[in-house]
Design a protein around this motif. Structure first.
Motif, PDB file in Angstrom:
ATOM      1  N   ASP A  10       0.861  -1.192   0.000  1.00 43.09           N
ATOM      2  CA  ASP A  10       0.000   0.000   0.000  1.00 43.09           C
ATOM      3  C   ASP A  10       0.893   1.236   0.000  1.00 43.09           C
ATOM      4  OD1 ASP A  10      -1.672   2.158   0.631  1.00 43.09           O
ATOM      5  OD2 ASP A  10      -2.965   0.924   1.899  1.00 43.09           O
ATOM      6  N   ARG A  11       1.161   1.759  -1.180  1.00 38.58           N
ATOM      7  CA  ARG A  11       2.096   2.874  -1.309  1.00 38.58           C
ATOM      8  C   ARG A  11       1.638   4.122  -0.556  1.00 38.58           C
ATOM      9  NH1 ARG A  11       2.898   0.990  -7.103  1.00 38.58           N
ATOM     10  NH2 ARG A  11       4.878  -0.110  -6.972  1.00 38.58           N
ATOM     11  N   ALA A  12       0.350   4.387  -0.565  1.00 41.52           N
ATOM     12  CA  ALA A  12      -0.158   5.566   0.142  1.00 41.52           C
ATOM     13  C   ALA A  12       0.066   5.425   1.650  1.00 41.52           C
ATOM     14  CB  ALA A  12      -1.640   5.784  -0.168  1.00 41.52           C
ATOM     15  N   ALA A  13      -0.209   4.253   2.183  1.00 42.50           N
ATOM     16  CA  ALA A  13       0.004   4.023   3.619  1.00 42.50           C
ATOM     17  C   ALA A  13       1.483   4.108   3.969  1.00 42.50           C
ATOM     18  CB  ALA A  13      -0.569   2.672   4.034  1.00 42.50           C
ATOM     19  N   MET A  14       2.338   3.576   3.096  1.00 38.96           N
ATOM     20  CA  MET A  14       3.779   3.649   3.354  1.00 38.96           C
ATOM     21  C   MET A  14       4.254   5.105   3.353  1.00 38.96           C
ATOM     22  SD  MET A  14       5.466   0.328   1.472  1.00 38.96           S
ATOM     23  CE  MET A  14       4.598   0.389  -0.072  1.00 38.96           C
ATOM     24  N   ARG A  15       3.791   5.892   2.374  1.00 35.81           N
ATOM     25  CA  ARG A  15       4.181   7.315   2.336  1.00 35.81           C
ATOM     26  C   ARG A  15       3.666   8.064   3.555  1.00 35.81           C
ATOM     27  NH1 ARG A  15       2.859   6.780  -3.069  1.00 35.81           N
ATOM     28  NH2 ARG A  15       0.814   7.686  -2.698  1.00 35.81           N
ATOM     29  N   ARG A  16       2.495   7.703   4.018  1.00 37.37           N
ATOM     30  CA  ARG A  16       1.895   8.402   5.165  1.00 37.37           C
ATOM     31  C   ARG A  16       2.586   8.057   6.482  1.00 37.37           C
ATOM     32  NH1 ARG A  16      -4.351   8.231   7.363  1.00 37.37           N
ATOM     33  NH2 ARG A  16      -3.951   9.616   9.113  1.00 37.37           N
ATOM     34  N   TRP A  17       2.883   6.774   6.711  1.00 39.34           N
ATOM     35  CA  TRP A  17       3.310   6.337   8.035  1.00 39.34           C
ATOM     36  C   TRP A  17       4.797   6.053   8.199  1.00 39.34           C
ATOM     37  CZ3 TRP A  17       0.013   7.359  11.645  1.00 39.34           C
ATOM     38  CH2 TRP A  17      -1.359   7.346  11.360  1.00 39.34           C
ATOM     39  N   LEU A  18       5.461   5.512   7.196  1.00 39.13           N
ATOM     40  CA  LEU A  18       6.851   5.090   7.378  1.00 39.13           C
ATOM     41  C   LEU A  18       7.828   6.216   7.708  1.00 39.13           C
ATOM     42  CD1 LEU A  18       7.204   2.201   4.776  1.00 39.13           C
ATOM     43  CD2 LEU A  18       7.135   2.030   7.282  1.00 39.13           C
ATOM     44  N   PRO A  19       7.724   7.399   7.104  1.00 31.59           N
ATOM     45  CA  PRO A  19       8.660   8.460   7.506  1.00 31.59           C
ATOM     46  C   PRO A  19       8.537   8.823   8.989  1.00 31.59           C
ATOM     47  CG  PRO A  19       7.694   8.996   5.386  1.00 31.59           C
ATOM     48  CD  PRO A  19       6.930   7.804   5.925  1.00 31.59           C
ATOM     49  N   GLY A  20       7.327   8.870   9.511  1.00 31.45           N
ATOM     50  CA  GLY A  20       7.136   9.153  10.932  1.00 31.45           C
ATOM     51  C   GLY A  20       7.645   8.045  11.827  1.00 31.45           C
ATOM     52  N   ILE A  21       7.444   6.804  11.395  1.00 30.27           N
ATOM     53  CA  ILE A  21       7.982   5.670  12.147  1.00 30.27           C
ATOM     54  C   ILE A  21       9.504   5.751  12.162  1.00 30.27           C
ATOM     55  CG2 ILE A  21       8.345   3.167  12.056  1.00 30.27           C
ATOM     56  CD1 ILE A  21       5.389   2.910  11.205  1.00 30.27           C
ATOM     57  N   ALA A  22      10.097   5.983  10.988  1.00 30.22           N
ATOM     58  CA  ALA A  22      11.559   6.041  10.892  1.00 30.22           C
ATOM     59  C   ALA A  22      12.141   7.144  11.759  1.00 30.22           C
ATOM     60  CB  ALA A  22      11.984   6.230   9.436  1.00 30.22           C
ATOM     61  N   ALA A  23      11.433   8.249  11.885  1.00 31.01           N
ATOM     62  CA  ALA A  23      11.907   9.382  12.683  1.00 31.01           C
ATOM     63  C   ALA A  23      11.602   9.221  14.175  1.00 31.01           C
ATOM     64  CB  ALA A  23      11.275  10.676  12.172  1.00 31.01           C
ATOM     65  N   GLY A  24      10.835   8.200  14.537  1.00 32.62           N
ATOM     66  CA  GLY A  24      10.464   8.017  15.934  1.00 32.62           C
ATOM     67  C   GLY A  24       9.300   8.887  16.354  1.00 32.62           C
ATOM     68  N   GLU A  25       8.629   9.509  15.393  1.00 33.69           N
ATOM     69  CA  GLU A  25       7.490  10.379  15.687  1.00 33.69           C
ATOM     70  C   GLU A  25       6.180   9.609  15.767  1.00 33.69           C
ATOM     71  OE1 GLU A  25       7.852  12.978  12.379  1.00 33.69           O
ATOM     72  OE2 GLU A  25       9.641  13.964  13.178  1.00 33.69           O
ATOM     73  N   VAL A  26       6.140   8.439  15.159  1.00 33.58           N
ATOM     74  CA  VAL A  26       4.953   7.589  15.147  1.00 33.58           C
ATOM     75  C   VAL A  26       5.317   6.253  15.771  1.00 33.58           C
ATOM     76  CG1 VAL A  26       3.329   6.337  13.660  1.00 33.58           C
ATOM     77  CG2 VAL A  26       3.990   8.680  13.086  1.00 33.58           C
ATOM     78  N   ARG A  27       4.487   5.823  16.699  1.00 35.48           N
ATOM     79  CA  ARG A  27       4.647   4.510  17.308  1.00 35.48           C
ATOM     80  C   ARG A  27       3.482   3.640  16.827  1.00 35.48           C
ATOM     81  NH1 ARG A  27       5.633   8.682  20.195  1.00 35.48           N
ATOM     82  NH2 ARG A  27       3.443   8.807  20.690  1.00 35.48           N
ATOM     83  N   GLY A  28       3.772   2.393  16.512  1.00 33.77           N
ATOM     84  CA  GLY A  28       2.734   1.526  15.973  1.00 33.77           C
ATOM     85  C   GLY A  28       2.649   0.201  16.689  1.00 33.77           C
ATOM     86  N   THR A  29       1.586  -0.521  16.382  1.00 33.72           N
ATOM     87  CA  THR A  29       1.397  -1.874  16.882  1.00 33.72           C
ATOM     88  C   THR A  29       0.502  -2.623  15.910  1.00 33.72           C
ATOM     89  OG1 THR A  29       0.942  -3.209  18.846  1.00 33.72           O
ATOM     90  CG2 THR A  29      -0.609  -1.419  18.376  1.00 33.72           C
ATOM     91  N   VAL A  30       0.299  -3.894  16.170  1.00 35.03           N
ATOM     92  CA  VAL A  30      -0.461  -4.754  15.270  1.00 35.03           C
ATOM     93  C   VAL A  30      -1.496  -5.529  16.079  1.00 35.03           C
ATOM     94  CG1 VAL A  30      -0.282  -6.735  13.697  1.00 35.03           C
ATOM     95  CG2 VAL A  30       1.500  -4.969  13.709  1.00 35.03           C
ATOM     96  N   ALA A  31      -2.732  -5.572  15.573  1.00 32.24           N
ATOM     97  CA  ALA A  31      -3.768  -6.404  16.190  1.00 32.24           C
ATOM     98  C   ALA A  31      -3.558  -7.840  15.721  1.00 32.24           C
ATOM     99  CB  ALA A  31      -5.154  -5.915  15.783  1.00 32.24           C
ATOM    100  N   SER A  43       2.409  -2.677  23.298  1.00 30.32           N
ATOM    101  CA  SER A  43       2.612  -1.225  23.329  1.00 30.32           C
ATOM    102  C   SER A  43       1.394  -0.473  22.812  1.00 30.32           C
ATOM    103  CB  SER A  43       3.860  -0.823  22.536  1.00 30.32           C
ATOM    104  OG  SER A  43       5.007  -1.431  23.071  1.00 30.32           O
ATOM    105  N   GLY A  44       0.232  -1.019  23.037  1.00 32.90           N
ATOM    106  CA  GLY A  44      -1.001  -0.396  22.550  1.00 32.90           C
ATOM    107  C   GLY A  44      -1.305   0.947  23.172  1.00 32.90           C
ATOM    108  N   ALA A  45      -0.911   1.165  24.421  1.00 33.49           N
ATOM    109  CA  ALA A  45      -1.214   2.426  25.093  1.00 33.49           C
ATOM    110  C   ALA A  45      -0.518   3.614  24.447  1.00 33.49           C
ATOM    111  CB  ALA A  45      -0.826   2.342  26.575  1.00 33.49           C
ATOM    112  N   SER A  46       0.577   3.373  23.778  1.00 33.19           N
ATOM    113  CA  SER A  46       1.326   4.481  23.186  1.00 33.19           C
ATOM    114  C   SER A  46       1.230   4.526  21.664  1.00 33.19           C
ATOM    115  CB  SER A  46       2.795   4.394  23.588  1.00 33.19           C
ATOM    116  OG  SER A  46       3.394   3.239  23.044  1.00 33.19           O
ATOM    117  N   ALA A  47       0.460   3.635  21.075  1.00 34.16           N
ATOM    118  CA  ALA A  47       0.431   3.530  19.615  1.00 34.16           C
ATOM    119  C   ALA A  47      -0.332   4.674  18.967  1.00 34.16           C
ATOM    120  CB  ALA A  47      -0.179   2.197  19.196  1.00 34.16           C
ATOM    121  N   ASP A  48       0.273   5.229  17.936  1.00 35.68           N
ATOM    122  CA  ASP A  48      -0.390   6.211  17.087  1.00 35.68           C
ATOM    123  C   ASP A  48      -1.072   5.515  15.908  1.00 35.68           C
ATOM    124  OD1 ASP A  48       0.781   8.601  18.421  1.00 35.68           O
ATOM    125  OD2 ASP A  48       2.651   7.751  17.659  1.00 35.68           O
ATOM    126  N   LEU A  49      -0.623   4.311  15.618  1.00 35.68           N
ATOM    127  CA  LEU A  49      -1.112   3.535  14.484  1.00 35.68           C
ATOM    128  C   LEU A  49      -1.311   2.098  14.925  1.00 35.68           C
ATOM    129  CD1 LEU A  49      -1.517   2.966  11.399  1.00 35.68           C
ATOM    130  CD2 LEU A  49       0.971   2.690  11.263  1.00 35.68           C
TER     131      LEU A  49
END
Length: 161
Positions: A99-120, A143-149
């Motif tokens: 999903d290129r749109a999702a990658m463009r939206r989320w990966l830069p923030g993840i890489a910078a440490g600005e976005v924290r994620g988790t998986v259901a 780490s669900g309590a701190s997840a942005d995504l």
């Protein structure tokens, strides 16, 4: 795993960071986030959240083995952080999604440490989609309590959504 010189340097640097934060583990675990934000900032400054994210999305372009080295050093001191959920689960799944749109939206923030994620995880959610709004309950989030995504795979909720 036998470490080459680059991974040995990585292990030493992460070990030094971990040693600086090892004294406050109990306090960090007792906070609403469940980890020390200063530790996370240090990890982000080192590029750890994006170490295995491709360079096109702001990451280091490294291998998951590089991330494993960092996680092992943090694990030596039992330091809680969203690094595993973000860098080992969320980022790779995004990259594999295609999903290129999702990658463009989320990966830069993840890489910078600005976005924290988790998986259901499969079987951990009971969700409904009503008029474009997703509602319900998701349990067992690392780490669900701190997840942005929160990534929710179709296999997790296929029968319920």
């Amino acid at each position: 795993m036998r470490l080459d010189e680059d991974r040995r340097r990585l292990a030493d640097a992460v070990g030094d960071l971990a040693a600086k934060h090892a004294g406050g583990v109990r306090e960090a675990m007792g906070t609403p986030l469940g980890y020390d934000p200063d530790l996370w900032a240090g990890m982000a400054a080192m590029g750890l959240p994006g170490i295995a994210v491709d360079e096109a999305h702001g990451g280091g372009g490294g291998a998951l083995a590089d991330l494993a080295v960092a996680l092992e050093e943090l694990g030596r001191r039992l330091l809680p952080s969203p690094l595993f959920a973000t860098a080992a689960l969320t980022a790779p799944l995004l990259q594999l999604s295609g999903d290129r749109a999702a990658m463009r939206r989320w990966l830069p923030g993840i890489a910078a440490g600005e976005v924290r994620g988790t998986v259901a995880w499969p079987g951990s959610c009971c969700l409904r989609l009503d008029d474009g709004c997703l509602t319900g309950t998701v349990t067992r989030l690392i780490s669900g309590a701190s997840a942005d995504l929160i990534e929710i795979g179709r296999a997790s909720c296929r029968e319920r959504v």
